[in-house]
Design an enzyme around this catalytic site. Structure first.
Site, PDB file in Angstrom:
ATOM      1  N   GLU A 135      -7.174 -28.483  -6.809  1.00  0.00           N
ATOM      2  CA  GLU A 135      -6.716 -29.463  -5.800  1.00  0.00           C
ATOM      3  C   GLU A 135      -5.813 -28.821  -4.756  1.00  0.00           C
ATOM      4  O   GLU A 135      -5.184 -29.550  -3.966  1.00  0.00           O
ATOM      5  CB  GLU A 135      -5.901 -30.606  -6.430  1.00  0.00           C
ATOM      6  CG  GLU A 135      -6.543 -31.387  -7.511  1.00  0.00           C
ATOM      7  CD  GLU A 135      -5.613 -32.487  -8.065  1.00  0.00           C
ATOM      8  OE1 GLU A 135      -4.502 -32.670  -7.542  1.00  0.00           O
ATOM      9  OE2 GLU A 135      -6.020 -33.157  -9.018  1.00  0.00           O
ATOM     10  N   GLY A 136      -5.628 -27.512  -4.770  1.00  0.00           N
ATOM     11  CA  GLY A 136      -4.653 -26.880  -3.884  1.00  0.00           C
ATOM     12  C   GLY A 136      -3.224 -27.028  -4.378  1.00  0.00           C
ATOM     13  O   GLY A 136      -2.276 -26.733  -3.638  1.00  0.00           O
TER      14      GLY A 136
END
Lengths: 338, 338
Positions: B306-307
């Site tokens: 998801e970063g």
């Protein structure tokens, strides 16, 4: 009632009766953590930090709204022995820099919305040279502990303490050597950047200090009095007050950790409300953290003091709490569990 | 003029003519760093990060005002082979969670004032199972690269890209194995939490993919097409666009780094505008970063994607830039130099 102290013995007594973390808040936080929309354990240490923080502030779904950073500054008799790359007047000059907003800690406090307070402790009256006798009298040491004790904002929900004091990696190394053994060479380092000759002078000063203050070795608080300095004692006082008020603490680098070690050596659970914010570039910090059973959150090669490493870790802790308290659960989000 | 591309060969050409960092801004930043009120080097890696950032945004005293986080989501034919602990429908469910603000990346983006964009890439049309042939046609791969290319906000001053795609540690491992050798076992890991049997299935799928797509091995972009997935190609496209626009990038974990590796394998300097934000708990990430010559800023045991790790590092980079650009110089503060 908040405890009080007039002697080192009173202070030691406070350390034997510290409050514990809140088990109900811890259970609530663990329960919540298990329901958040992520694979179990996928946020790694952020999950541990969130549960630790929740357990100390007493809420299973906490927020961080009011972090406080406090810097204590002190001057040291041993600085005259040439143990630093900077002259002693820099302690006061940096206090002015803190007050004017120009130091690293000012920028980091602002970046992470922390209140910054600065306490200069009798800078015109350096502690005695510990290589010739005790650095402080009991009255002086208790006054410094109280300066720290009283500096904690009781409305803070996270506490960071840092220091400024030219020469103060030398008392920090002396305290570590006194508490954990291994001799001066195991604990002295280059500080702000001494050369080989400066490093040898630091080791000699520490060895002399251990010999001159042999009577203090039986009591960690006497070690603090005889080998420490006002800003180290103030940090120890502040970390203890934070504990009494159940405010979580991020420990800064080598000097802050050395001050904290005195508390740990007096009462093994005294640092349970703290996390090691970072691993300093000062070589012995790693060994010191090992002695305390602490694993640093960050490892950025910092060696500045001022609470800078701990202030940087406020950002990480805020991220951890934002995830813990802001994420949806599997049920709320309609996401299939594993 | 911004370059454009219609084929993988066009895209490869862009990678051979990337802009460099700004040497004047770098020199200005180094000069300023040497004058700040701290011992030389005392802010450790924060100093390196500040100079790196300054050199890419082209200012010796920069600010970070507009970070952008972009998540790309994709589905994978190989997910049907049982390579994940979660079912494939979770990819879309998590996209809804991102859109509703309930995921970890939402909280981290908010905590560090980053804009978050989410792009779901043909979730109803998973890529082909790469163990039986190429995952994507050239048209599909170019479309995904373009989705990434066009997702970068040209007003951003820091870029983070992350991913969501059930099963996507498997294509990431396959890409790493194809680019760097060592066999599937060296690159597969537990992802979101597969058991031993799942791990064995991942290795078998990767080995089959390498054999089935042997023709692709000569070209890193063909490796991306044949073994990757839409979100990996999109991240590669976005990281390249950021470079073309001189926007610094923080790389996330294993999957993002695998996508970035394709760029590095095509042009060795292609990742000079990037820093490795964190070391993932996915075992092979460390080896992958070594191959790229990157050292992670954080090591928090994250393995979420998801970063999230890169978003967390935005806070650290903001701290670095706050110090660099906000601190007083020795002359300004009247502090004595060493």
């Amino acid at each position: 009632m908040t405890p009080d102290f007039e002697t080192l013995s009173d202070f030691a007594e406070i350390l034997t009766a510290l409050p514990s973390a809140n088990p109900a808040a811890k259970a609530d936080a663990e329960d919540r953590n298990g329901q958040l929309t992520k694979p179990p354990g996928a946020l790694g240490r952020l999950e541990d930090l969130a549960i630790w923080y929740a357990s100390w502030v007493g809420s299973g779904r906490p927020e961080i709204k009011s972090p406080q950073v406090v810097i204590f500054a002190g001057n040291h008799g041993v600085a005259a022995a040439g143990v630093s790359a900077f002259p002693p007047e820099v302690t006061e000059q940096m206090v002015f820099n803190f007050q004017a907003g120009g130091a690293a800690i000012n920028q980091l406090s602002k970046a992470f919305d922390a209140k910054l307070d600065v306490h200069a402790l009798d800078l015109d009256r350096p502690t005695a040279d510990f290589s010739k006798g005790p650095a402080m009298s009991e009255t002086e040491c208790v006054a410094a502990l109280k300066a720290g004790w009283n500096a904690v904002d009781l409305k803070a929900d996270l506490f960071v303490t840092g220091e400024m004091g030219i020469g103060n990696t030398t008392p920090a190394a002396a305290i570590a050597a006194a508490l954990f053994g291994g001799g001066a060479d195991a604990w002295v380092g280059r500080g702000t950047g001494v050369d080989d000759a400066g490093l040898a002078r630091k080791a000699a000063v520490v060895e002399a200090g251990l010999a001159q203050n042999a009577d203090a070795m039986g009591s960690p608080l006497d070690v603090l009095r005889c080998l420490g300095g006002r800003e180290l004692a103030a940090m120890a006082g502040a970390i203890t007050r934070a504990r009494v008020e159940s405010i979580p603490v991020l420990l800064d680098g080598f000097i802050c950790t050395a001050a904290a070690s005195v508390l740990h050596a007096t009462a093994e659970n005294a640092l349970d409300h703290t996390q090691a914010a970072h691993l300093s570039a000062e070589g012995a910090h790693s060994n010191l953290l090992d002695k305390l059973g602490k694993s640093p959150i960050l490892s950025m090669g910092l060696r500045l003091g001022e609470g800078s490493g701990a202030a940087l870790a406020i950002g990480v802790l805020k991220g951890a709490i934002a995830c813990h308290s802001g994420m949806a659960t599997f049920a709320e989000a309609g996401v299939s569990d594993a």
